[in-house]
Design an enzyme around this catalytic site. Structure first.
Site, PDB file in Angstrom:
ATOM      1  N   SER A 104    -131.824 -24.023  58.497  1.00  0.00           N
ATOM      2  CA  SER A 104    -133.249 -24.661  58.873  1.00  0.00           C
ATOM      3  C   SER A 104    -134.409 -24.306  57.677  1.00  0.00           C
ATOM      4  O   SER A 104    -135.523 -24.596  57.944  1.00  0.00           O
ATOM      5  CB  SER A 104    -133.684 -23.987  60.103  1.00  0.00           C
ATOM      6  N   GLU A 143    -119.302  21.145  19.169  1.00  0.00           N
ATOM      7  CA  GLU A 143    -118.275  20.275  18.316  1.00  0.00           C
ATOM      8  C   GLU A 143    -117.586  21.064  17.191  1.00  0.00           C
ATOM      9  O   GLU A 143    -116.218  20.828  17.028  1.00  0.00           O
ATOM     10  CB  GLU A 143    -118.802  19.144  17.731  1.00  0.00           C
TER      11      GLU A 143
END
Length: 739
Positions: free
Chosen positions: A443, A154
């Protein structure tokens, strides 16, 4: 003076004009002109023997030179004054910002909201929500590899500048213009100090009246442009004056966002590697530092390969700047960082989302505190369900199918052990088909019809006639249910009716025991609400989600008591010892008798052994369950259980179109089988808590060996009384009429 004095004059002339071939003639001394300093005498020839006069500029050239000199004087005069003003303004702004800066430790946690950390049933972290903060770290105490990786990537001149880097800004402007952008759009050439200024939003606090949400606030703080750069300069100078380089770097390391909801390098290191930022090695440090460029894009949980490629670039920068030796560089490059086991699994995204939905927003999405939630999730079971889903879709679902599925694994008390809300298993924030999809149950509703009959005194051997029937409904057209196979079996036991999922027989039982009683039992188990009071309710026309359906079957397994599914066991604020509250669910009121539940379990065991659910069976283990397929096969279900676990599976299309060639006994039963096989791996078989033939008693009226028929229930105080002596066939004829 005499003539002899003239000789002195000649000596001077010889000395002065020694290079001339001929000495100049003697002349009378003349009085110097006032303008002699301009060098050209009176403008004539070489009077007095002084040579050619300087050349005069023409009027145009003179005008240009004069104008240039004037402009220079104006620019210089304005420039140094303007520079002085700018310096004073910057200095004043710097002093102002300096006066507003607190002790640096108060700037380490930059979140406006808290986070939620979720622990599984073993106390291990498996999910985070919100922006987690792993705790305050110091640039002096983190791994030196991490500190070096950040600086190398950086701001390589971080320890040598005073907050800004003119060289870096100029280089960034050149890159931006070369790529067709404005000089201040794109690359900013920001130093770590300037980036820290952005993270601090130049000292501006979040104001909900100014920004609609935190994301808008942070976007504004990170915005570029000339105005932002101008503001950054005095703030960066103030940071440099107020704090040491290590303190500035500490603020940066704690506040930087690093993807996957991790704020700060400690949280990111814990999330991705399961270790503290103080212990990362060079390759892990490079991966973390590489996230600063684009946290979400390079997050290893999004793409490990992409993250490793970015880390390789960072390692190269570290090596070029002599932070790594040749050997360290090669070793780190050849052994890239990988995710921790928990991060690799990313298990339980749907489960975590569901838990978040079960607690108040002020303790979840809007929390200003860090919250820790202990949950019921079993990561082994969660992985088993995810692997089962993937296996079936990879090997047994046709290519191009858009059918979705969901799985819920639960204990008998309602504790959810695993949840998969869709065929994409490792996600969060997605639509959860296990909890959000309300679909007809088909069902899978039928066991609650038979639970009602058994609770009223029927037995698994009670008889019902499977024959065509028409139900007369006042004010509505008559209704004639049909079986799936369009054939009829005649008089059969309740066990056989459930085993083969016989529609007509189930409707007969429902009407015989009382439709209202069936609805009451079903809603008592908690999986359906507002069921329609229609004869078709027995065939599952009501809607439910998979979670509630699975919870209802857990009620059968636990002996007939309702359960409220739950995933949270305790919620605690980070740092506190006592939880704010405990589990919100668990076993509730009794719905049917334990005897009825055990008899129903026996009947459901026959479904898996001999009936529609045979694909769900696992050799060596006792499994009970029920299939379900709705009208036109829009939904397919299988819900079943062993002695310890209930597993519910649903499959269907999001647009509610019919499935192709799929019933509950097909792919859902296959998914159940694959899930339960993995869940039971390594566990000893245990018997189901079920009754067996001979355990139930035949009423005295049937001493001639006839089984009790549906409709001949003994009295139950809480249910509608039936006359045990009445023949089932006679009662059914009274109800339905002759067909």
């Amino acid at each position: 003076m005499t003539q002899k004095g003239g000789g002195r004059g000649r000596l001077v002339a010889d000395k002065r004009y020694s290079s001339s071939k001929q000495p100049p003639k003697a002349s009378k001394p003349t009085k110097p002109r006032k303008n002699a300093r301009r060098g050209g005498g009176n403008g004539g020839g070489g009077g007095g023997g002084r040579g050619k006069p300087p050349r005069r500029n023409g009027p145009v050239t003179g005008l240009i030179i004069g104008l240039a000199r004037l402009i220079w004087r104006v620019v210089w005069g304005v420039g140094w004054r303007l520079a002085m003003i700018v310096a004073l303004v910057v200095g004043a702004a710097t002093l102002y910002f300096y006066s507003t800066l607190p002790d640096y430790t108060k700037l380490l946690d930059g979140r406006t909201r808290g986070s939620v950390t979720m622990l599984d049933d073993q106390g291990k972290v498996f999910a985070w929500r919100g922006e987690t903060f792993g705790g305050q770290i110091d640039a002096k105490n983190v791994s030196p590899y991490l500190r070096d990786a950040v600086v190398a990537t950086e701001d390589r001149r971080f320890y040598h500048h005073f907050g800004i880097s003119p060289r870096g800004i100029a280089s960034a402007m050149a890159i931006n213009m070369r790529e067709g952008r404005g000089p201040f759009d794109g690359n900013g050439g920001s130093t770590i100090t300037q980036q820290t200024a952005k993270l601090l939003c130049l000292g501006v606090k979040f104001d909900p009246k100014k920004w609609k949400n935190e994301a808008a606030y942070e976007n504004d703080c990170r915005s570029g442009g000339l105005r932002r750069k101008i503001k950054e300069v005095p703030y960066a100078f103030a940071l440099e004056l107020k704090y040491s380089k290590d303190e500035i770097l500490s603020i940066y390391l704690n506040r930087a966002y690093l993807g996957a909801g991790a704020r700060g390098f400690e949280a990111a290191s814990e999330r991705y590697f399961g270790i503290s930022a103080a212990n990362v090695d060079p390759q892990q440090a490079a991966m973390l530092a590489g996230l600063l460029k684009a946290p979400s894009y390079y997050a290893p949980t999004s793409s490990l390969e992409r993250s490793q490629e970015r880390a390789a670039t960072v390692l190269s920068l570290m090596h070029e700047q002599n932070y790594l030796t040749d050997r360290q560089y090669l070793d780190a490059k050849n052994n890239p960082a990988t995710l921790s086991q928990a991060a690799q699994k990313r298990a339980g995204g749907y489960f975590a989302d569901w838990v978040m939905d079960t607690i108040p927003d002020f303790l979840s999405r809007d929390t200003t505190e860090d919250v820790v939630i202990n949950t019921t999730l079993d990561q082994r079971i969660q992985s088993a369900a995810e692997d089962a889903m993937k296996s079936v879709y990879d090997n047994k679902v046709s290519k191009g199918s858009k059918a979705e599925s969901a799985i819920v694994v639960m204990s008998a008390d309602g504790a959810v052990r695993g949840m998969v809300g869709g065929r994409a298993t490792k996600v969060s924030g997605a639509f959860n088909h296990a909890t959000m999809a309300q679909r007809q149950t088909g069902s899978t509703f039928k066991p609650f019809v038979y639970a009602t009959a058994l609770d009223l005194g029927y037995t698994p051997d009670s008889m019902v006639d499977d024959a065509p029937v028409t139900v007369k409904m006042p004010g509505s057209p008559d209704w004639s249910p049909r079986n799936y196979e369009r054939s009829y079996m005649g008089p059969i036991t309740l066990t056989t009716a459930l085993e083969h999922s016989v529609n007509v027989a189930t409707v007969r039982v429902s009407e015989a025991v009382g439709r209202e009683n069936v609805i009451k039992i079903a809603e008592g188990f908690g999986f359906a609400q507002d069921l329609p009071n229609l004869p078709s309710v027995a065939l599952g026309v009501g809607e439910s989600d998979l979670l509630d359906m699975t919870g209802a079957y857990a009620g059968i397994l636990n002996g007939g008591s309702s359960v409220q599914p739950y995933g949270l066991t305790s919620l605690t604020l980070k740092g506190d010892d006592q939880p704010l509250f405990g589990k919100p669910g668990g076993i509730g009121e009794r719905v049917i008798s334990k005897k009825a539940a055990q008899e129903l379990t026996y009947m459901m065991r026959q479904v898996v052994l001999h009936g529609t659910g045979r694909r769900a069976n696992i050799d060596g283990y006792e499994i009970a369950g029920k299939t379900g397929t709705t009208q036109s096969a829009r939904d397919a279900w299988f819900v079943g259980f062993t002695s310890d676990y209930v597993v519910g599976v649903w499959m269907g299309n999001d647009d509610n179109t019919p499935l192709k060639g799929t019933t509950g006994g097909g792919l859902p039963a296959e998914i159940f089988h694959e899930t339960m096989k993995r869940v039971l791996n390594g566990e000893d078989p245990k018997p189901l808590p079920m009754a067996h033939p001979g355990d139930w008693q035949v009423p005295a009226q049937q001493s001639q060996g006839q089984s009790q028929s549906a409709g001949q229930a003994p009295a139950q105080p809480q249910r509608q009384r039936r006359d045990p002596s009445q023949s089932i066939l006679n009662e059914l004829l009274n109800i339905f009429g002759s067909n």
